[in-house]
Design a protein around this motif. Sequence first.
Motif, PDB file in Angstrom:
ATOM      1  N   VAL A   1      -6.510   1.068  -8.476  1.00  0.00           N
ATOM      2  CA  VAL A   1      -5.130   1.307  -7.405  1.00  0.00           C
ATOM      3  C   VAL A   1      -4.493   0.224  -7.577  1.00  0.00           C
ATOM      4  N   ILE A   2      -3.098   0.370  -7.893  1.00  0.00           N
ATOM      5  CA  ILE A   2      -2.108  -0.872  -7.839  1.00  0.00           C
ATOM      6  C   ILE A   2      -1.227  -0.885  -6.764  1.00  0.00           C
ATOM      7  N   ASP A   3      -1.054  -1.999  -5.832  1.00  0.00           N
ATOM      8  CA  ASP A   3      -0.174  -2.028  -5.065  1.00  0.00           C
ATOM      9  C   ASP A   3       1.254  -2.224  -5.680  1.00  0.00           C
ATOM     10  N   GLY A   4       1.908  -1.035  -5.731  1.00  0.00           N
ATOM     11  CA  GLY A   4       3.436  -0.948  -6.401  1.00  0.00           C
ATOM     12  C   GLY A   4       3.439  -0.066  -7.653  1.00  0.00           C
TER      13      GLY A   4
ATOM     14  N   VAL B   1     -12.792   4.826  -5.108  1.00  0.00           N
ATOM     15  CA  VAL B   1     -12.153   3.654  -4.760  1.00  0.00           C
ATOM     16  C   VAL B   1     -11.619   3.795  -3.599  1.00  0.00           C
ATOM     17  N   GLU B   2     -12.077   3.028  -2.460  1.00  0.00           N
ATOM     18  CA  GLU B   2     -11.621   3.107  -1.262  1.00  0.00           C
ATOM     19  C   GLU B   2     -10.558   1.946  -0.846  1.00  0.00           C
ATOM     20  N   PHE B   3      -9.285   2.375  -0.495  1.00  0.00           N
ATOM     21  CA  PHE B   3      -8.446   1.343  -0.253  1.00  0.00           C
ATOM     22  C   PHE B   3      -7.545   1.647   0.553  1.00  0.00           C
TER      23      PHE B   3
ATOM     24  N   ASN C   1       0.104   1.671   5.425  1.00  0.00           N
ATOM     25  CA  ASN C   1      -0.728   1.156   6.149  1.00  0.00           C
ATOM     26  C   ASN C   1      -1.982   2.344   6.728  1.00  0.00           C
ATOM     27  N   THR C   2      -2.290   3.080   5.562  1.00  0.00           N
ATOM     28  CA  THR C   2      -3.154   4.108   5.796  1.00  0.00           C
ATOM     29  C   THR C   2      -4.399   3.848   4.749  1.00  0.00           C
ATOM     30  N   LYS C   3      -5.459   4.124   5.377  1.00  0.00           N
ATOM     31  CA  LYS C   3      -6.828   4.487   4.396  1.00  0.00           C
ATOM     32  C   LYS C   3      -6.832   5.473   3.268  1.00  0.00           C
ATOM     33  N   TYR C   4      -7.293   5.389   2.254  1.00  0.00           N
ATOM     34  CA  TYR C   4      -7.233   6.398   1.355  1.00  0.00           C
ATOM     35  C   TYR C   4      -8.479   6.344   0.464  1.00  0.00           C
TER      36      TYR C   4
END
Length: 290
Positions: free
Chosen positions: A220-223, A256-258, A198-201
């Motif tokens: 950027v992949i979630d997992g 890439v902001e995520f 739960n953090t912005k990178y």
Amino acid sequence: MNTIKQIAGLHFFKFLFSACMIFSLIACDFEYDLPEEGSIEDLTPPEANFTASQSDTNFLTYSFANFSGSATTYAWDFGDGNTASTRDAVNTYPDEGTYTVSLTASDALGKTDTFTAEITIVEPPVPTAITPEIGAAEFQDAAGICGTGDSRDCWRISGGSIHQTTSDGRNGTRGAKFTTASSNSPRVSYQAVTVSANTKYILTAYYAIQSDGDSVRATVIDGQLDNFSEFANAPQLGQTAGTTNDGKGNFNRVIVEFETGANGEISILFDSGANASESYLDDVSIIPAE
């Protein structure tokens, strides 16, 4: 004669009365006001006690565990105007501060005991976000790096062709090179990292291309993936393609902001797709957004 009959009748009446009294005593149901469960008459009065614990998800919410003895009813006062009558209780406070909490425990005989305690609520500091360490972020070979000294071993994924390395990196150092689509299967660079949930990178990398229409893509992949074949259907947190063609040796930045979800396990992947010319990648970083 009448006197004898009267005396006999009197004795018979006394016999009947005595019999009725005896029968009544035998047949009588005795009722007792038994104390309710947990309350011992005259011997153990109630003793109120509790502990409080803060919620892991909301610092204003506290759970209260009741450890009172010999009691059947309970009255909570949480110190903020809220009350409860359950054995255990939960309360959400309106704001930070110090609150006096009291629990009154009672038994069936009307005896009571009260226990009070203060709780001080302070919003916990936000933990410092993890800045992940990216293996061979500058694509430099060195003794011991990635366990082999070959920087490419930090970036490999099963089912995908790893990038080549070149001396044509940014600022004249080594970098990654993606060959043209016609010369080999598409080259990919993949790495799994751990970040804070739960953090912005911000993912940053530098790329160079030589033909208009070419690109270097950052995802950027979630997992985290086991095989490159999973990439097509993998959930993404963000993706950007760098398309500025300034020629070989002239690097531009792709960003890439995520924001991560509940899971801090993510991965990054770079690929060049069906490029007509060789393309280059260097100096990859991931930092928390301010």
